[in-house]
Motif scaffolding. Structure first.
Motif, PDB file in Angstrom:
ATOM      1  N   LEU A 299       0.826  -1.203   0.000  1.00  0.00           N
ATOM      2  CA  LEU A 299       0.000   0.000   0.000  1.00  0.00           C
ATOM      3  C   LEU A 299       0.864   1.259   0.000  1.00  0.00           C
ATOM      4  O   LEU A 299       0.642   2.188  -0.802  1.00  0.00           O
ATOM      5  CB  LEU A 299      -0.918  -0.008   1.223  1.00  0.00           C
ATOM      6  N   TRP A 300       1.871   1.306   0.865  1.00  0.00           N
ATOM      7  CA  TRP A 300       2.669   2.520   0.997  1.00  0.00           C
ATOM      8  C   TRP A 300       3.599   2.732  -0.189  1.00  0.00           C
ATOM      9  O   TRP A 300       3.902   3.882  -0.554  1.00  0.00           O
ATOM     10  CB  TRP A 300       3.437   2.491   2.318  1.00  0.00           C
ATOM     11  N   LEU A 303       1.228   4.315  -2.826  1.00  0.00           N
ATOM     12  CA  LEU A 303       0.952   5.714  -2.475  1.00  0.00           C
ATOM     13  C   LEU A 303       2.178   6.598  -2.701  1.00  0.00           C
ATOM     14  O   LEU A 303       2.064   7.732  -3.178  1.00  0.00           O
ATOM     15  CB  LEU A 303       0.510   5.800  -1.010  1.00  0.00           C
ATOM     16  N   THR A 304       3.362   6.065  -2.383  1.00  0.00           N
ATOM     17  CA  THR A 304       4.591   6.835  -2.566  1.00  0.00           C
ATOM     18  C   THR A 304       4.873   7.082  -4.038  1.00  0.00           C
ATOM     19  O   THR A 304       5.332   8.169  -4.423  1.00  0.00           O
ATOM     20  CB  THR A 304       5.778   6.111  -1.913  1.00  0.00           C
ATOM     21  N   PHE A 307       2.585   9.863  -5.128  1.00  0.00           N
ATOM     22  CA  PHE A 307       3.066  11.115  -4.552  1.00  0.00           C
ATOM     23  C   PHE A 307       4.320  11.592  -5.279  1.00  0.00           C
ATOM     24  O   PHE A 307       4.463  12.793  -5.593  1.00  0.00           O
ATOM     25  CB  PHE A 307       3.357  10.909  -3.066  1.00  0.00           C
TER      26      PHE A 307
END
Length: 479
Positions: A299-300, A303-304, A307
């Motif tokens: 997930l991260w 998202l990264t 971003f």
């Protein structure tokens, strides 16, 4: 022994094909077909468990594939935007002499980059930095590869996740069990790196190499104990970088953090901060069920990536090119890893790992040394800790049970050993050799110090073999 020979046939097929330079995907597929035939015939007793078991493993397979693909995407975004270049240039300005530079890259820069993105990216960052610092092409490639000393946590640990699921333990538990023997790895490459640089044979230099390795290894261990498995390699590498910079500052080097460097670090801050914050929140609040997945590195990483595209100003045209590149590399990397995982799961569900483990167990105390060697072999032929664990972790658990030693500790050593031999795998060596800047490579040819695959492989393999034998001794003494 007949059952063990039959059960190991899929692994033999994969090993032979990979040795013959057949692609990882085709080799893994051949192994899967061989396992399927065996489960349908000689090991048909548990054939009915295979279908339901594969469905239970589907979420893990999806998570591993997403982690790999997103890790590749983040690496490409950071490279295309110039963020990696900014960070490498800044580090190059604050490093000291040959020994300080070598240890900073081996224990700090390369482990951090590899842990965040994985799949050799640490080499892509470390080798050019070493070449710019004045190391020969050969030495730059060798030292860059030795920096792959935190592979069990590479790309936030899909290989460690696989090992945990195969032996019925959490990734965090396997991470802790791996962090202890991996101290041998970080200290070992520190000593080797020290001996390879000018002036590195003095007692003070060797102490510096050992201390630098301990900083990385202890950082990984403490993070594994108190935070979680996924960010531990990155946090250990970050701690090593900060320790080296603090040492440089204490000896008169002015350390500043320019705005462009802070900007380039933005995606790293989000990735590590998100994982840390979500882990603390889930642990503190006692969250269970689907909501606990907010701590997933998959997930991260996604998202990264989203971003980073905006934060680093990547335009749409470049984004489309990156998407094509990531898709191609994802197919070359994520799909073979998923195939190796499927092979490992099939062998577990079909009962093939049991006779293999019993055959190794029959060697008695020698099995304590064979365990790390088997894991290392898997890392070498697949070039991946995830592939090695998918193939051998379950069999190693059977060996440990038969020997009466701690399964978790035994598999932790296998995980560390698998990571060691990825340094010398053909794909990683080729990546390191090609990472030497063209002007430096040309100078290396004229000076008689070029980086060649054969010479780099021999030197790295020598270091790796010594470390794996030491891990075998670790098993004999401590288990």
């Amino acid at each position: 022994m007949t059952q063990a020979a039959l059960a190991s046939l899929p692994l033999v097929v994969v090993s032979v094909l990979l040795t013959l330079r057949v692609s990882a995907m085709r080799s893994a597929t051949a192994g899967i077909l061989a396992a399927g035939v065996l489960i349908a015939t000689a090991f048909s007793d548990r054939a009915g468990e295979v279908g339901p078991g594969l469905l239970r493993w589907l979420p893990t397979a999806v998570e591993v594939v997403v982690i790999i693909a997103a890790g590749i995407a983040l690496a490409r975004i950071l490279g295309a935007s110039g963020a990696q270049g900014v960070l490498a240039g800044w580090l190059g300005q604050v490093t000291g002499g040959p020994l300080a530079t070598a240890l900073l890259v081996v224990h700090g820069v390369t482990p951090f980059a590899e842990s965040v993105t994985g799949f050799g990216v640490g080499v892509l960052v470390g080798v050019p930095l070493l070449a710019a610092a004045g190391f020969s092409p050969h030495r730059s490639a060798v030292l860059g590869l030795l920096g792959l000393c935190a592979v069990p946590w590479g790309a936030l640990g899909p290989g460690t996740i696989i090992a945990g699921r195969l032996i019925g333990e959490t990734p965090e538990a396997v991470g802790i069990a791996t962090a202890w023997p991996n101290l041998v790895v970080t200290v070992g490459v520190g000593i080797a790196a020290t001996l390879m640089v000018p002036g590195g044979r003095s007692p003070g230099a060797l102490v510096a190499g050992i201390v630098s390795g301990l900083v990385l290894g202890v950082g990984i261990l403490l993070s594994s104990l108190f935070i979680g498995m996924a960010p531990s390699g990155a946090l250990g590498g970050l701690l090593a970088v900060l320790a080296h910079l603090a040492w440089r500052r204490a000896h008169g080097t002015r350390i500043t953090l320019p705005r462009q460097v802070r900007h380039a670090l933005g995606p790293y801050f989000l990735l590590l901060g998100g994982i840390l914050a979500s882990t603390v929140a889930v642990t503190t609040l006692g969250v269970t069920g689907p909501w606990a997945s907010v701590t997933s590195p998959a997930l991260w990483l996604v998202l990264t990536c989203l971003f980073a595209l905006r934060w680093l100003g990547v335009d749409r045209a470049t984004s489309r090119l990156l998407a094509d590149d990531v898709g191609r590399l994802g197919r070359q990397t994520a799909l073979p890893t998923a195939a190796f995982l499927l092979l490992g799961v099939l062998m577990v569900l079909g009962g093939l790992t049991v006779p293999i483990g019993e055959a190794i167990q029959a060697t008695g105390a020698l099995a304590l040394v064979l365990g790390p060697a088997l894991g290392a072999f898997g890392g070498f032929i697949t070039g991946s800790g995830a592939g090695a664990n998918a193939m051998f972790a379950a069999a190693q658990a059977t060996v440990a049970e038969g020997l009466g030693v701690c399964v978790l500790a035994f598999v932790g050593v296998q995980n560390a050993a698998a990571g060691v031999l990825t340094m010398a795998s053909p794909a990683r060596v080729l990546l390191a050799v090609r990472s030497v800047p063209m002007d430096v490579a040309a100078a290396g040819v004229s000076s008689g110090q070029p980086a060649t695959v054969a010479k780099v492989t021999r030197e790295v393999l020598l270091v790796d073999v010594v470390i794996v034998l030491t891990l075998g001794l670790w098993n004999v003494v401590l288990l």
